[in-house]
Design a protein around this motif. Structure first.
Motif, mmCIF file in Angstrom:
data_model
loop_
_atom_site.group_PDB
_atom_site.id
_atom_site.type_symbol
_atom_site.label_atom_id
_atom_site.label_comp_id
_atom_site.label_asym_id
_atom_site.label_seq_id
_atom_site.Cartn_x
_atom_site.Cartn_y
_atom_site.Cartn_z
ATOM 1 N N UNK A 788 0.826 -1.198 0.000
ATOM 2 C CA UNK A 788 0.000 0.000 0.000
ATOM 3 C C UNK A 788 0.868 1.258 0.000
ATOM 4 N N UNK A 789 0.376 2.260 -0.707
ATOM 5 C CA UNK A 789 0.959 3.600 -0.626
ATOM 6 C C UNK A 789 -0.022 4.503 0.113
ATOM 7 N N UNK A 790 0.472 5.167 1.132
ATOM 8 C CA UNK A 790 -0.374 6.077 1.915
ATOM 9 C C UNK A 790 0.037 7.504 1.572
ATOM 10 N N UNK A 791 -0.859 8.225 0.849
ATOM 11 C CA UNK A 791 -0.556 9.557 0.337
ATOM 12 C C UNK A 791 -1.119 10.618 1.275
ATOM 13 N N UNK A 792 -0.248 11.522 1.689
ATOM 14 C CA UNK A 792 -0.682 12.631 2.542
ATOM 15 C C UNK A 792 -1.415 13.665 1.679
ATOM 16 N N UNK A 793 -2.712 13.891 1.997
ATOM 17 C CA UNK A 793 -3.533 14.800 1.188
ATOM 18 C C UNK A 793 -3.460 16.248 1.646
ATOM 19 N N UNK A 794 -2.656 16.498 2.653
ATOM 20 C CA UNK A 794 -2.510 17.884 3.100
ATOM 21 C C UNK A 794 -1.991 18.739 1.949
ATOM 22 N N UNK A 795 -2.514 19.950 1.864
ATOM 23 C CA UNK A 795 -2.128 20.837 0.764
ATOM 24 C C UNK A 795 -0.622 20.976 0.682
ATOM 25 N N UNK A 796 -0.101 20.946 -0.550
ATOM 26 C CA UNK A 796 1.317 21.106 -0.865
ATOM 27 C C UNK A 796 2.178 19.920 -0.424
ATOM 28 N N UNK A 797 1.605 18.896 0.225
ATOM 29 C CA UNK A 797 2.413 17.746 0.690
ATOM 30 C C UNK A 797 2.678 16.788 -0.463
ATOM 31 N N UNK A 798 3.907 16.218 -0.473
ATOM 32 C CA UNK A 798 4.251 15.189 -1.470
ATOM 33 C C UNK A 798 4.718 13.909 -0.776
ATOM 34 N N UNK A 799 4.354 13.765 0.504
ATOM 35 C CA UNK A 799 4.837 12.649 1.312
ATOM 36 C C UNK A 799 4.054 11.384 1.019
ATOM 37 N N UNK A 800 4.829 10.255 0.866
ATOM 38 C CA UNK A 800 4.232 8.937 0.662
ATOM 39 C C UNK A 800 4.861 7.974 1.673
ATOM 40 N N UNK A 801 4.003 7.202 2.310
ATOM 41 C CA UNK A 801 4.490 6.143 3.209
ATOM 42 C C UNK A 801 4.145 4.797 2.588
ATOM 43 N N UNK A 802 5.173 3.873 2.544
ATOM 44 C CA UNK A 802 4.950 2.535 1.990
ATOM 45 C C UNK A 802 4.609 1.599 3.130
ATOM 46 N N UNK A 803 3.612 0.775 2.918
ATOM 47 C CA UNK A 803 3.146 -0.117 3.976
ATOM 48 C C UNK A 803 2.862 -1.499 3.383
ATOM 49 N N UNK A 804 3.292 -2.539 4.127
ATOM 50 C CA UNK A 804 3.010 -3.934 3.747
ATOM 51 C C UNK A 804 2.065 -4.501 4.786
#
Length: 832
Positions: A788-804
């Motif tokens: 899974x990719x967890x995408x931060x929807x906060x404005x201007x954020x480009x952060x992705x967390x990878x999760x198994x």
């Protein structure tokens, strides 16, 4: 004592009067007046008296002393003289009698014929001819070479003038003649009313008169002469400046009257027959016209605006008119009518109550415009708190009425302070990219911010919540905060021009710029394929406008509700007052003695103590008999239509609507005949009854928003994010290389919203990209793991967390705590 019949002196012929019968009798009246059953019997006219024929008898004797032959000669000479005299004046010892004619003589010889003294007795029956059983009315004909000629004098005893409010007026009569009359269309009668002080109306024969030929010397004509002013307007059709008969026009009642006068004058039959007089100020409306003449339009417009018009003759010697439009055409007359001898009325009649216009409970509604979402628990039309209103004083059981005042709604009428226009042909290459159809901007420096969004700190937010409580009760924050205050979802705000060259036109608004206070208008083509606005029809500084399809501020809604309630109170006061049609027959002697003359619109006082009637009543219709001088008056505050007239008006309205929309064309009738089953088979798949998009939407025309919302799946792509199993030859170790993930329909718009955005100078980009970090993970067990990719929807954020995770989630996106979770697939189960 002299008895002289014309030039015949009875004494010259030796005739003596022994006895007379009826000579001293009063002449017989044609109109004896009314027999007042509860008063003093017949009431005789004192003026304008007409007399009937009467007869009287003279018992005479003649003496001759010279024998029978002389007696016979003397008698024959007398008989021949009186027979030849014809209709003469008869001098009696008492007074003269006009129009006398001897009808018969019968002699009886009283002595033997052999005697010298001869005596004969005889009687003479004399008829006194009274007034004619008809009046003489002269028709006139205009001759362009020698002026006015007088072709016919009509003999009639039943000429009646009928007048109604709103310009309807006719002069009707039946005429008998011993020859064919020389009468033709447009012959006219200038009729001067008795006691009017030189008030004259002109009536014209509008068409060939119908007649009956009963013998070679007896013709009966039925003639109807129409009021000249009204007939002139019927001769001119109501057209626009393009000479079209089917069109719509925005305007006030004064604008309509201006066009009526223009339509009459454009025909070239004179330049001064009609001028504009006093006109009540009204709001502009859109009106539809379809093959109507000018009089029909004038009558219909005054009816729709609840106004009345009148023709006012400008000069006694010239037949031109001023047209006035008023709230009511009314003149107060200091005349009181009551039943009884010398009080003016033969009869006073009250008809049954007019129930169609009577009500004691009123539901009043305004227009379904500019109302906020959820207005009054979902009401579509403007209302107010204590709707319906009730009249508790009415003794009858409650009778309800629903009235709609479509002219009342929350509205802001303001003035244009600036206008910018660049037509399509004048656009630069750069401008065409943004405004391909031209630039049209209306400025109003006083305009509030149409783009303003709700904040929970707004001072009027709590008031807004109260008016939208049913919609916002569950979660007002998500429903309102961050949304626009005034723009209604699913509706396009429009600006309606009320005055100026573009008056009556509605323009959709593509956007509003509060920094410049400018509305950007979307041009359109009308039914004649003319682009609007253009060089001719365009807004200008000083023009008035109003906005529709917006959620008006609460103060405007409150003001509109107060206006509606005031209108409803006024309507209830009128509707809850029982209305009875009154009519009266007026005593001609009373009219003559008081030198009276009546017109429609006159207000008179009517008294009837037996029925508690004592008030002012307005003449809505009158019939005046030229021969008897009798008025028949009908009283009402407004012109009332009978059921047939009401049905005719309704049919005419439907025909105008059908014509304006081409609903009466064969093609449109066929297109509208599709059945519910046909429509269902077109839109729905016959197997699962779901929407069959291929049958509805063309190829390559589906909005991206439809794909995402309908399927529930995001459109995304990976770049450089390569998944590697068995990292460092360790079957439990997996790796996701660094890369990016892009959502291609993160912020999608429909094609209509995209076009609006571009027209306003914006750009459309529905994508958003996040950076995927390089991630190495050791699987703790041999299970199948989902990545899974967890995408931060906060404005201007480009952060992705990878999760198994071994927890399986369907291949649809899930949002929680402002995090979007996307399933990339599975690692596959490892071996033990």
């Amino acid at each position: 004592m002299s008895w002289i019949f014309g030039s015949i002196d009875f004494e010259t012929y030796g005739v003596r009067i022994a006895h007379s019968t009826g000579v001293l009798d009063m002449p017989k009246l044609k109109h004896k007046g009314h027999d007042w059953l509860d008063e003093d019997g017949l009431d005789y006219w004192q003026t304008d008296t007409k007399y009937d024929d009467r007869t009287f008898t003279l018992n005479c004797f003649m003496i001759c002393e010279t024998g029978y032959a002389d007696f016979k000669t003397k008698w024959q000479t007398f008989v021949d003289a009186v027979k030849a005299s014809g209709k003469v004046n008869f001098q009696t010892p008492y007074f003269d009698i006009d129009n006398c004619l001897i009808n018969g003589l019968t002699i009886v010889r009283e002595t033997n014929y052999v005697q010298d003294l001869q005596i004969g007795t005889f009687s003479i029956t004399i008829t006194v001819h009274g007034d004619a059983d008809y009046n003489l009315i002269t028709t006139k004909r205009w001759n362009s070479t020698d002026g006015t000629t007088y072709p016919e004098i009509l003999k009639t005893s039943n000429a009646k003038i009928s007048k109604d409010l709103q310009g309807s007026m006719t002069l009707d009569m039946t005429v008998e003649s011993n020859r064919k009359l020389d009468i033709m269309p447009w012959d006219y009668i200038d009729y001067e009313y008795a006691n009017s002080g030189n008030v004259t109306d002109r009536f014209v024969l509008a068409s060939e008169p119908p007649y009956k030929k009963l013998s070679t010397n007896k013709y009966v004509y039925t003639l109807t002469f129409n009021f000249y002013g009204a007939e002139l307007l019927t001769r001119a059709d109501y057209l626009n400046d393009l000479k079209e008969a089917e069109f719509s026009q925005w305007g006030t009642i004064e604008d309509i009257l201006d066009n009526i006068i223009w339509n009459y004058l454009r025909r070239g039959y004179g330049t001064g027959q009609f001028t504009k007089g006093t006109v009540v100020a009204t709001e502009g409306k859109n009106h539809q016209f379809n093959n109507e003449n000018c009089l029909e339009v004038l009558q219909r417009m005054c009816s729709e605006y609840k106004l009345e018009f009148e023709f006012e003759k400008n000069d006694p010697d010239f037949w031109d008119y001023t047209i006035n439009i008023k709230e009511k055409v009314a003149n107060d007359k200091a005349v009181t009518l009551a039943y009884g001898k010398g009080n003016g009325q033969y009869e006073l009649s009250r008809g049954k109550r007019v129930d169609d216009d009577f009500f004691s409970v009123l539901y009043a509604f305004g227009a379904a415009k500019n109302l906020p979402v959820g207005y009054r628990n979902g009401m579509r039309r403007l209302s107010f708190d204590d709707n319906p209103l009730k009249d508790v004083t009415t003794p009858d059981p409650e009778k309800e009425k629903i009235l709609k005042f479509d002219e009342i709604f929350p509205r802001r009428t303001a003035t244009v302070t600036g206008y910018t226009q660049v037509l399509e042909a004048d656009l630069t290459a750069e401008q065409k990219e943004v405004w391909p159809n031209g630039i049209y901007k209306v400025a109003d420096s006083t305009m509030f911010d149409l783009n303003a969004k709700w904040e929970d700190t707004d001072a009027d937010f709590n008031e807004y919540l109260l008016t939208h409580e049913s919609v916002l009760r569950a979660d007002y924050t998500n429903s309102v905060v961050g949304n626009t205050k005034y723009l209604l979802a699913g509706q396009t705000a429009k600006i309606v021009m009320k005055t100026g060259d573009a008056s009556g036109y509605e323009f959709s608004i593509s956007k509003y710029n509060h920094d410049t206070h400018e509305f950007y208008l979307i041009p359109f083509r009308d039914e004649s394929d003319t682009l609007l606005p253009n060089d001719v029809a365009k807004p200008a500084i000083g023009d008035d406008y109003t906005l529709v399809n917006i959620d008006m501020p609460a103060s405007y809604v409150t003001a509109a509700e107060a206006e509606l309630r005031a209108k409803a109170v006024e309507a209830l006061a009128e509707g809850s007052t029982p209305k009875f049609p009154y009519s009266a027959v007026i005593d001609p002697k009373f009219v003559a003695d008081n030198t009276l003359y009546f017109e429609v619109g006159d207000r008179l006082t009517i008294v009837d103590t037996d029925y508690d009637v004592n008030g002012t009543f307005r003449i809505s219709r009158l019939v005046y008999n030229d021969y008897t001088r009798r008025y028949e008056l009908t009283f009402a505050e407004r012109r009332s239509l009978n059921r047939l007239q009401t049905i005719e008006k309704s049919v005419e309205k439907q025909e105008r609507t059908a014509s304006a929309t081409n609903a009466d064309s064969v093609e449109n009738i066929r297109n509208s005949q599709i059945t519910v089953g046909d429509l269902s088979r077109t839109l729905l798949d016959p197997v699962d009854k779901k929407l069959n998009a291929d049958a509805v939407v063309r190829n390559k025309s589906i909005d991206p928003g439809m794909l995402s919302l309908d399927a529930g799946t995001l459109q995304w792509s990976l770049k450089n994010a390569l998944y590697e199993p068995n990292v460092d030859d360790n079957e439990d170790k997996v790796k996701l290389n660094a890369g990016t993930i892009t959502l291609h329909n993160y912020n999608t718009l429909s094609r209509y919203e995209i076009a609006k955005l571009k027209a306003g100078g914006g750009t459309y980009d529905p994508t958003r990209t996040w950076n995927i970090p390089e991630t190495t993970y050791t699987l703790p067990t041999k299970d199948d793991y989902a990545i899974y990719l967890k995408l931060d929807l906060t404005a201007e954020s480009t952060t992705v967390t990878v999760e198994f995770s071994t927890t399986h989630i369907e291949a649809k996106y899930e949002i929680a705590d402002n995090i979007l979770r996307i399933n990339l697939g599975n690692t596959g189960a490892g071996e033990e």
